[in-house]
Motif scaffolding. Sequence first.
Motif, PDB file in Angstrom:
ATOM      1  N   VAL A   1     -21.021 137.270 -11.113  1.00  0.00           N
ATOM      2  CA  VAL A   1     -19.605 136.940 -11.264  1.00  0.00           C
ATOM      3  C   VAL A   1     -19.274 136.644 -12.715  1.00  0.00           C
ATOM      4  CG1 VAL A   1     -17.797 135.309 -10.599  1.00  0.00           C
ATOM      5  CG2 VAL A   1     -19.446 136.083  -8.907  1.00  0.00           C
ATOM      6  N   GLY A   2     -20.214 136.033 -13.426  1.00  0.00           N
ATOM      7  CA  GLY A   2     -19.983 135.684 -14.824  1.00  0.00           C
ATOM      8  C   GLY A   2     -19.973 134.194 -15.035  1.00  0.00           C
ATOM      9  N   ALA A   3     -20.527 133.771 -16.168  1.00  0.00           N
ATOM     10  CA  ALA A   3     -20.653 132.341 -16.441  1.00  0.00           C
ATOM     11  C   ALA A   3     -19.316 131.675 -16.684  1.00  0.00           C
ATOM     12  CB  ALA A   3     -21.566 132.120 -17.652  1.00  0.00           C
ATOM     13  N   THR A   4     -18.281 132.446 -17.029  1.00  0.00           N
ATOM     14  CA  THR A   4     -16.988 131.830 -17.293  1.00  0.00           C
ATOM     15  C   THR A   4     -16.119 131.709 -16.051  1.00  0.00           C
ATOM     16  OG1 THR A   4     -16.035 133.972 -17.893  1.00  0.00           O
ATOM     17  CG2 THR A   4     -16.967 132.654 -19.672  1.00  0.00           C
ATOM     18  N   ALA A   5     -16.570 132.209 -14.908  1.00  0.00           N
ATOM     19  CA  ALA A   5     -15.821 132.006 -13.674  1.00  0.00           C
ATOM     20  C   ALA A   5     -15.745 130.511 -13.377  1.00  0.00           C
ATOM     21  CB  ALA A   5     -16.493 132.753 -12.515  1.00  0.00           C
ATOM     22  N   THR A   6     -14.592 130.077 -12.874  1.00  0.00           N
ATOM     23  CA  THR A   6     -14.358 128.645 -12.673  1.00  0.00           C
ATOM     24  C   THR A   6     -14.065 128.345 -11.213  1.00  0.00           C
ATOM     25  OG1 THR A   6     -13.418 128.487 -14.893  1.00  0.00           O
ATOM     26  CG2 THR A   6     -12.963 126.681 -13.387  1.00  0.00           C
ATOM     27  N   PRO A   7     -14.896 127.542 -10.538  1.00  0.00           N
ATOM     28  CA  PRO A   7     -14.571 127.148  -9.167  1.00  0.00           C
ATOM     29  C   PRO A   7     -13.367 126.216  -9.160  1.00  0.00           C
ATOM     30  CG  PRO A   7     -16.523 125.982  -9.932  1.00  0.00           C
ATOM     31  CD  PRO A   7     -16.184 126.973 -10.986  1.00  0.00           C
TER      32      PRO A   7
ATOM     33  N   VAL B   1     -16.240 128.337  -1.145  1.00  0.00           N
ATOM     34  CA  VAL B   1     -15.933 128.041  -2.540  1.00  0.00           C
ATOM     35  C   VAL B   1     -15.101 129.188  -3.099  1.00  0.00           C
ATOM     36  CG1 VAL B   1     -16.873 127.580  -4.844  1.00  0.00           C
ATOM     37  CG2 VAL B   1     -18.076 126.729  -2.813  1.00  0.00           C
ATOM     38  N   ALA B   2     -13.994 128.843  -3.763  1.00  0.00           N
ATOM     39  CA  ALA B   2     -13.140 129.836  -4.409  1.00  0.00           C
ATOM     40  C   ALA B   2     -13.285 129.702  -5.917  1.00  0.00           C
ATOM     41  CB  ALA B   2     -11.689 129.648  -3.996  1.00  0.00           C
ATOM     42  N   LEU B   3     -13.429 130.835  -6.608  1.00  0.00           N
ATOM     43  CA  LEU B   3     -13.601 130.857  -8.052  1.00  0.00           C
ATOM     44  C   LEU B   3     -12.538 131.734  -8.691  1.00  0.00           C
ATOM     45  CD1 LEU B   3     -16.743 131.390  -6.677  1.00  0.00           C
ATOM     46  CD2 LEU B   3     -17.273 130.472  -8.938  1.00  0.00           C
ATOM     47  N   ARG B   4     -12.007 131.252  -9.800  1.00  0.00           N
ATOM     48  CA  ARG B   4     -11.091 132.032 -10.616  1.00  0.00           C
ATOM     49  C   ARG B   4     -11.892 132.749 -11.691  1.00  0.00           C
ATOM     50  NH1 ARG B   4      -8.641 128.054 -12.788  1.00  0.00           N
ATOM     51  NH2 ARG B   4      -9.509 128.247 -14.877  1.00  0.00           N
ATOM     52  N   VAL B   5     -11.716 134.062 -11.805  1.00  0.00           N
ATOM     53  CA  VAL B   5     -12.447 134.861 -12.782  1.00  0.00           C
ATOM     54  C   VAL B   5     -11.479 135.202 -13.914  1.00  0.00           C
ATOM     55  CG1 VAL B   5     -13.839 136.908 -13.180  1.00  0.00           C
ATOM     56  CG2 VAL B   5     -13.891 135.793 -10.941  1.00  0.00           C
ATOM     57  N   ASP B   6     -11.724 134.658 -15.099  1.00  0.00           N
ATOM     58  CA  ASP B   6     -10.828 134.823 -16.235  1.00  0.00           C
ATOM     59  C   ASP B   6     -11.397 135.816 -17.228  1.00  0.00           C
ATOM     60  OD1 ASP B   6      -9.131 132.899 -15.212  1.00  0.00           O
ATOM     61  OD2 ASP B   6     -10.069 131.264 -16.321  1.00  0.00           O
ATOM     62  N   GLU B   7     -10.546 136.692 -17.722  1.00  0.00           N
ATOM     63  CA  GLU B   7     -10.962 137.612 -18.772  1.00  0.00           C
ATOM     64  C   GLU B   7     -11.230 136.867 -20.076  1.00  0.00           C
ATOM     65  OE1 GLU B   7      -7.991 140.534 -19.212  1.00  0.00           O
ATOM     66  OE2 GLU B   7      -8.558 141.667 -17.424  1.00  0.00           O
TER      67      GLU B   7
ATOM     68  N   LEU C   1     -10.343 137.049  -8.268  1.00  0.00           N
ATOM     69  CA  LEU C   1     -10.695 135.938  -7.409  1.00  0.00           C
ATOM     70  C   LEU C   1     -12.037 136.246  -6.769  1.00  0.00           C
ATOM     71  CD1 LEU C   1      -9.812 133.381  -5.638  1.00  0.00           C
ATOM     72  CD2 LEU C   1      -8.817 135.078  -4.079  1.00  0.00           C
ATOM     73  N   ALA C   2     -12.872 135.217  -6.633  1.00  0.00           N
ATOM     74  CA  ALA C   2     -14.168 135.385  -5.980  1.00  0.00           C
ATOM     75  C   ALA C   2     -14.317 134.323  -4.904  1.00  0.00           C
ATOM     76  CB  ALA C   2     -15.306 135.296  -6.993  1.00  0.00           C
ATOM     77  N   LEU C   3     -14.858 134.706  -3.766  1.00  0.00           N
ATOM     78  CA  LEU C   3     -15.117 133.791  -2.654  1.00  0.00           C
ATOM     79  C   LEU C   3     -16.603 133.815  -2.334  1.00  0.00           C
ATOM     80  CD1 LEU C   3     -12.145 134.730  -0.256  1.00  0.00           C
ATOM     81  CD2 LEU C   3     -12.194 133.004  -2.068  1.00  0.00           C
TER      82      LEU C   3
ATOM     83  N   GLY D   1      -3.925 130.016 -11.154  1.00  0.00           N
ATOM     84  CA  GLY D   1      -5.279 130.337 -10.740  1.00  0.00           C
ATOM     85  C   GLY D   1      -5.889 129.239  -9.898  1.00  0.00           C
ATOM     86  N   THR D   2      -5.097 128.664  -8.992  1.00  0.00           N
ATOM     87  CA  THR D   2      -5.565 127.533  -8.208  1.00  0.00           C
ATOM     88  C   THR D   2      -5.222 127.737  -6.741  1.00  0.00           C
ATOM     89  OG1 THR D   2      -5.568 125.108  -8.091  1.00  0.00           O
ATOM     90  CG2 THR D   2      -3.450 126.181  -8.497  1.00  0.00           C
ATOM     91  N   GLY D   3      -5.581 126.773  -5.904  1.00  0.00           N
ATOM     92  CA  GLY D   3      -5.331 126.851  -4.475  1.00  0.00           C
ATOM     93  C   GLY D   3      -6.047 125.725  -3.754  1.00  0.00           C
ATOM     94  N   ARG D   4      -6.003 125.794  -2.441  1.00  0.00           N
ATOM     95  CA  ARG D   4      -6.592 124.712  -1.640  1.00  0.00           C
ATOM     96  C   ARG D   4      -7.174 125.277  -0.353  1.00  0.00           C
ATOM     97  NH1 ARG D   4      -6.327 119.172  -1.017  1.00  0.00           N
ATOM     98  NH2 ARG D   4      -6.385 118.412   1.130  1.00  0.00           N
ATOM     99  N   TRP D   5      -8.401 124.839  -0.026  1.00  0.00           N
ATOM    100  CA  TRP D   5      -9.025 125.179   1.248  1.00  0.00           C
ATOM    101  C   TRP D   5      -8.579 124.177   2.305  1.00  0.00           C
ATOM    102  CZ3 TRP D   5     -11.998 129.311   2.517  1.00  0.00           C
ATOM    103  CH2 TRP D   5     -12.656 130.007   1.500  1.00  0.00           C
ATOM    104  N   SER D   6      -8.449 124.637   3.530  1.00  0.00           N
ATOM    105  CA  SER D   6      -8.304 123.730   4.666  1.00  0.00           C
ATOM    106  C   SER D   6      -9.680 123.478   5.270  1.00  0.00           C
ATOM    107  CB  SER D   6      -7.366 124.327   5.725  1.00  0.00           C
ATOM    108  OG  SER D   6      -7.994 125.425   6.373  1.00  0.00           O
ATOM    109  N   ALA D   7      -9.801 122.411   6.049  1.00  0.00           N
ATOM    110  CA  ALA D   7     -11.083 122.110   6.698  1.00  0.00           C
ATOM    111  C   ALA D   7     -11.479 123.209   7.674  1.00  0.00           C
ATOM    112  CB  ALA D   7     -10.989 120.765   7.415  1.00  0.00           C
TER     113      ALA D   7
END
Length: 360
Positions: free
Chosen positions: A261-267, A283-289, A301-303, A323-329
Amino acid sequence: MTICAIENTTTAPFTIAADGSYAARLAGVGEARYPERWTLTGPEPYAVPLPLAQPEEADSELLPLADGRVLIHRRVAERHAFALLYPTGGGEPGAGPRTGELALGAIAPQDEPGAGEGVRVTLLPPSPDGHGAFALAVGAAATTVWQVAGTPFGPERVARIPGRCSGGVWLDRTGRLLALDRELDGPRGPVVKAVAVDLGRAGEVSPLLQIAEDSDDRLLLADPDSGLLLIRSDAPGEPRLGWGVLGSARPVRFPECLRAVGATATPFAVQPGQVLMPESCGVALRVDEAGDGYGGSVAGLALWRPADRHVFRLGAPAGWLGGTGRWSAEGRLHLPYATPEVPCGVLGMTLPVAPPPPKA
């Protein structure tokens, strides 16, 4: 589920309250920026503008509270002022609601002993209790944690940590334990190590991540229910994403699938409610150029789930905010977006079933 890849999307800060009830962002462009509160409960999300007489500066920060008010942090000369904004419903017919403002006071970090020049003040993520709010003032030799909302007499200094700190991740549901990434002197130069700060004990500091003596070990995200920790470290020889469990004696793991995914991807979001089951958390990750932080170009986006050896790569949703969001249980990921056709929307998706591991 509709996902499309988009290019050169600027990610603006969009902050979701700790309980997922509200969110806030700076809407508008240029010299016409104003706070906007999103209500995320109910059958459909909706947005309420909170404009005041003067437009907001681009560097103003917003943080929604669980009671519907929005904290705003403004730079005013050399001081940092804080206030609560809320719709009053007192506007003229057809003019929409007015905005009420309750000033909370200000801090002047340059007045602190040994603060030096260039003190940087930023809001920390929403406190888990949904009512308090905290800010980090980073000086040349020390870092101060301020409580800026939820106090009876204005901003209150709650911790002072030697050294320069960054980040900010809550480790519990009460808003007492805070993780910070602290810069220290290592055997081969400065290193960054995540530490735990106990705000209930005057800012007592204890080590949190010590993967290797000379490695940079940063905590990116934590889930108090399962104890899952998402980490970025160069201990494997290069910056890598890894995961561990709070309080566990097992070493941090650096899955090969996350390396791709890349070291700069951010969960940015972890599935809650998975008590004592960190491997089961989505876990959701934002992948930034452009790498780290807001303002870069969102490539996608990576899951992922720690129990799996597979990462699902998706294009960024059209109009994805911050580049954000929220998981439900229950395992549903909710992503906020705004487009000309839908100015206030939330896209829902679930983590697909990972393919079986390859046979040996």
